[in-house]
Scaffold this motif. Structure first.
Motif, PDB file in Angstrom:
ATOM      1  N   PRO A 269      23.580  32.816  27.800  1.00  0.00           N
ATOM      2  CA  PRO A 269      22.204  33.193  28.251  1.00  0.00           C
ATOM      3  C   PRO A 269      21.534  31.705  28.845  1.00  0.00           C
ATOM      4  O   PRO A 269      21.352  30.578  27.888  1.00  0.00           O
ATOM      5  N   GLY A 270      21.050  31.387  30.066  1.00  0.00           N
ATOM      6  CA  GLY A 270      20.409  30.148  30.297  1.00  0.00           C
ATOM      7  C   GLY A 270      21.336  29.080  31.016  1.00  0.00           C
ATOM      8  O   GLY A 270      21.090  28.230  31.571  1.00  0.00           O
ATOM      9  N   ILE A 271      22.677  29.428  30.936  1.00  0.00           N
ATOM     10  CA  ILE A 271      23.685  28.450  31.388  1.00  0.00           C
ATOM     11  C   ILE A 271      24.428  29.099  32.525  1.00  0.00           C
ATOM     12  O   ILE A 271      25.058  30.419  32.477  1.00  0.00           O
ATOM     13  N   PHE A 272      24.362  28.445  33.853  1.00  0.00           N
ATOM     14  CA  PHE A 272      24.889  29.103  35.249  1.00  0.00           C
ATOM     15  C   PHE A 272      25.926  27.924  35.599  1.00  0.00           C
ATOM     16  O   PHE A 272      25.936  26.801  35.173  1.00  0.00           O
ATOM     17  N   ALA A 273      26.674  28.577  36.440  1.00  0.00           N
ATOM     18  CA  ALA A 273      27.789  27.461  36.861  1.00  0.00           C
ATOM     19  C   ALA A 273      28.144  28.063  38.451  1.00  0.00           C
ATOM     20  O   ALA A 273      27.896  29.175  38.589  1.00  0.00           O
ATOM     21  N   LEU A 274      28.458  27.093  39.102  1.00  0.00           N
ATOM     22  CA  LEU A 274      28.976  27.434  40.560  1.00  0.00           C
ATOM     23  C   LEU A 274      30.034  26.440  41.064  1.00  0.00           C
ATOM     24  O   LEU A 274      30.260  25.539  40.733  1.00  0.00           O
ATOM     25  N   GLY A 275      30.347  26.821  42.336  1.00  0.00           N
ATOM     26  CA  GLY A 275      31.389  26.288  43.096  1.00  0.00           C
ATOM     27  C   GLY A 275      32.572  25.675  42.520  1.00  0.00           C
ATOM     28  O   GLY A 275      33.135  26.649  41.678  1.00  0.00           O
ATOM     29  N   ASP A 276      33.215  24.796  42.808  1.00  0.00           N
ATOM     30  CA  ASP A 276      34.626  24.327  42.055  1.00  0.00           C
ATOM     31  C   ASP A 276      34.905  24.354  40.720  1.00  0.00           C
ATOM     32  O   ASP A 276      36.217  24.721  40.488  1.00  0.00           O
ATOM     33  N   VAL A 277      33.904  24.264  40.080  1.00  0.00           N
ATOM     34  CA  VAL A 277      34.261  24.264  38.627  1.00  0.00           C
ATOM     35  C   VAL A 277      34.398  25.758  38.082  1.00  0.00           C
ATOM     36  O   VAL A 277      34.892  25.769  36.961  1.00  0.00           O
ATOM     37  N   ARG A 278      34.156  26.683  38.874  1.00  0.00           N
ATOM     38  CA  ARG A 278      34.295  28.166  38.492  1.00  0.00           C
ATOM     39  C   ARG A 278      35.807  28.620  38.669  1.00  0.00           C
ATOM     40  O   ARG A 278      36.426  27.997  39.443  1.00  0.00           O
ATOM     41  N   GLN A 279      36.141  29.750  37.746  1.00  0.00           N
ATOM     42  CA  GLN A 279      37.330  30.375  38.222  1.00  0.00           C
ATOM     43  C   GLN A 279      37.041  31.107  39.665  1.00  0.00           C
ATOM     44  O   GLN A 279      36.295  31.916  39.982  1.00  0.00           O
ATOM     45  N   LYS A 280      38.000  30.625  40.949  1.00  0.00           N
ATOM     46  CA  LYS A 280      37.911  31.168  41.972  1.00  0.00           C
ATOM     47  C   LYS A 280      38.914  30.737  42.945  1.00  0.00           C
ATOM     48  O   LYS A 280      39.849  29.883  42.356  1.00  0.00           O
ATOM     49  N   ASP A 281      39.010  31.510  43.946  1.00  0.00           N
ATOM     50  CA  ASP A 281      40.370  31.117  44.862  1.00  0.00           C
ATOM     51  C   ASP A 281      40.118  29.870  45.636  1.00  0.00           C
ATOM     52  O   ASP A 281      40.786  29.124  46.198  1.00  0.00           O
ATOM     53  N   LEU A 282      39.067  30.305  46.466  1.00  0.00           N
ATOM     54  CA  LEU A 282      38.764  29.399  47.710  1.00  0.00           C
ATOM     55  C   LEU A 282      37.517  28.269  47.389  1.00  0.00           C
ATOM     56  O   LEU A 282      36.598  28.543  46.871  1.00  0.00           O
ATOM     57  N   ARG A 283      38.005  27.033  47.459  1.00  0.00           N
ATOM     58  CA  ARG A 283      36.984  25.997  47.213  1.00  0.00           C
ATOM     59  C   ARG A 283      36.761  25.224  48.402  1.00  0.00           C
ATOM     60  O   ARG A 283      37.508  24.385  48.784  1.00  0.00           O
ATOM     61  N   GLN A 284      35.437  25.449  48.757  1.00  0.00           N
ATOM     62  CA  GLN A 284      35.013  24.964  50.458  1.00  0.00           C
ATOM     63  C   GLN A 284      33.616  24.527  50.104  1.00  0.00           C
ATOM     64  O   GLN A 284      32.977  25.085  49.255  1.00  0.00           O
ATOM     65  N   ILE A 285      33.201  23.951  51.150  1.00  0.00           N
ATOM     66  CA  ILE A 285      31.477  23.714  51.039  1.00  0.00           C
ATOM     67  C   ILE A 285      30.996  24.875  51.316  1.00  0.00           C
ATOM     68  O   ILE A 285      29.972  25.049  50.735  1.00  0.00           O
ATOM     69  N   THR A 286      31.530  25.772  52.274  1.00  0.00           N
ATOM     70  CA  THR A 286      30.674  27.052  52.460  1.00  0.00           C
ATOM     71  C   THR A 286      30.655  28.022  50.975  1.00  0.00           C
ATOM     72  O   THR A 286      29.535  28.480  50.636  1.00  0.00           O
ATOM     73  N   THR A 287      31.539  27.951  50.393  1.00  0.00           N
ATOM     74  CA  THR A 287      31.542  28.984  49.181  1.00  0.00           C
ATOM     75  C   THR A 287      30.892  28.207  48.277  1.00  0.00           C
ATOM     76  O   THR A 287      30.219  28.979  47.392  1.00  0.00           O
ATOM     77  N   ALA A 288      30.777  26.864  48.114  1.00  0.00           N
ATOM     78  CA  ALA A 288      29.853  26.196  47.173  1.00  0.00           C
ATOM     79  C   ALA A 288      28.490  26.515  47.451  1.00  0.00           C
ATOM     80  O   ALA A 288      27.673  26.593  46.366  1.00  0.00           O
TER      81      ALA A 288
END
Length: 317
Positions: A269-288
């Motif tokens: 709780p209280g820790i968030f993450a976003l963008g390319d550091v996450r488990q994800k398929d598409l790593r783009q400026i728009t998705t970040a």
């Protein structure tokens, strides 16, 4: 001395800057920490053609625009290399090599880094024919011959993407068979615009001083040296999440990626993450940027809930 804020955003790429914008616009105090210049990989991108609102924009210009937007509501920017994050319940302590920061919430936006071959020409021609992202740069190679170096899912999938644009795609692999999923392999083998070079050790990205002209490789079986003419070299030999310092937060998977839900919340709780550091398929400026907007709003909701919890504890007493 420990500096305090409602939110600390670690990483000043497009996603981190967007999270800072949303959080600070909600009247939260925000500190953005980065070990380099704001904008992240935008500063290494010559031209961007797939960011909405701009037919074309230079990477450093977009970075400057995003920074000015992110800081207009009071978010502060600080240089620092984060060494660890300590969960203290309702507060988090962010340790850097230049002091500590205390916050109610932390947003991890440190991104990921493509593994490099470490060969001559790779760094010299980065952004001038050497790329690690077909979706980002493929349009610059319409009707031209390109090389893809690698043999896993990413290499073959990106090779197939490039085949829609380039006149020819040659996949250079160090083994005698691909590591990609069988169905992806079948699609590549069936595509007349995709060719393969097997058992090849890539030795050099060649160029004329301005742009890439070819790839020099050695045949592992015969020992012979060859040069493959190409206008672009797309390298896919792996990608690593930049998550050093977050191992004790119980938020990483076995490969080091941060695991979040669709609200960008981690298991802590209280820790968030976003963008390319996450488990994800598409790593783009728009998705970040999309992740950043969600994270910024969710941070506000989380901090509001802390106030409700304090009120409830007071009432209970």
């Amino acid at each position: 001395m420990t500096k305090q804020a409602d939110v600390v955003v670690i990483g000043a790429g497009p996603g981190g800057l967007t999270a800072a914008l949303y959080a600070s616009r909600s009247n939260l105090s925000v500190i953005i920490i980065d070990r380099g210049i704001y904008g992240g990989q935008l500063n290494n991108t010559a031209e961007i053609e797939n960011y909405p609102g701009f037919k074309s924009i230079l990477g450093p210009d977009l970075a400057q625009n995003m920074y000015e937007s992110a800081t207009q509501f009071g978010a502060e920017y600080a240089y620092g290399n984060v060494t660890s994050v300590e969960d203290q319940g309702q507060f988090k302590l962010v340790h850097t090599d230049d002091g500590d920061f205390k916050a109610k919430a932390v947003v991890i936006a440190t991104g990921a880094d493509h593994r490099k071959l470490g060969i001559p020409g790779e760094e010299d021609y980065s952004g001038r024919g050497v790329s690690y992202c077909a979706v980002c740069d493929g349009a610059f190679f319409k009707n031209r011959e390109v090389a893809v170096i690698g043999g896993g899912d990413s290499a073959v999938e990106e090779g197939l993407y490039l085949a829609q644009l380039a006149s020819k795609v040659t996949i250079i692999h160090r083994r005698d068979q691909l590591r990609a999923q069988k169905i992806i392999q079948q699609r590549a083998f069936a595509n007349p615009k995709v060719d393969f070079v097997w058992n090849a050790n890539t030795q050099e990205i060649m160029g004329d001083g301005q742009k890439v002209t070819g790839v020099r490789y050695t045949d592992k079986v015969s020992g012979e040296e060859h040069i493959l003419p190409a206008s672009g070299a797309f390298i896919y030999v792996g990608i690593d999440a930049l998550t050093t310092g977050f191992q004790d937060l119980n938020i990483l998977d076995e490969k080091g990626w941060v695991v979040t839900d669709e609200h960008m919340r981690t298991a802590t709780p209280g820790i968030f993450a976003l963008g390319d550091v996450r488990q994800k398929d598409l790593r783009q400026i728009t998705t970040a940027v999309g992740d950043g907007g969600i994270a910024g709003q969710e941070v506000f909701n989380y901090i509001q809930s802390l106030g409700d919890k304090v009120d409830q504890q007071v009432s209970a007493k």
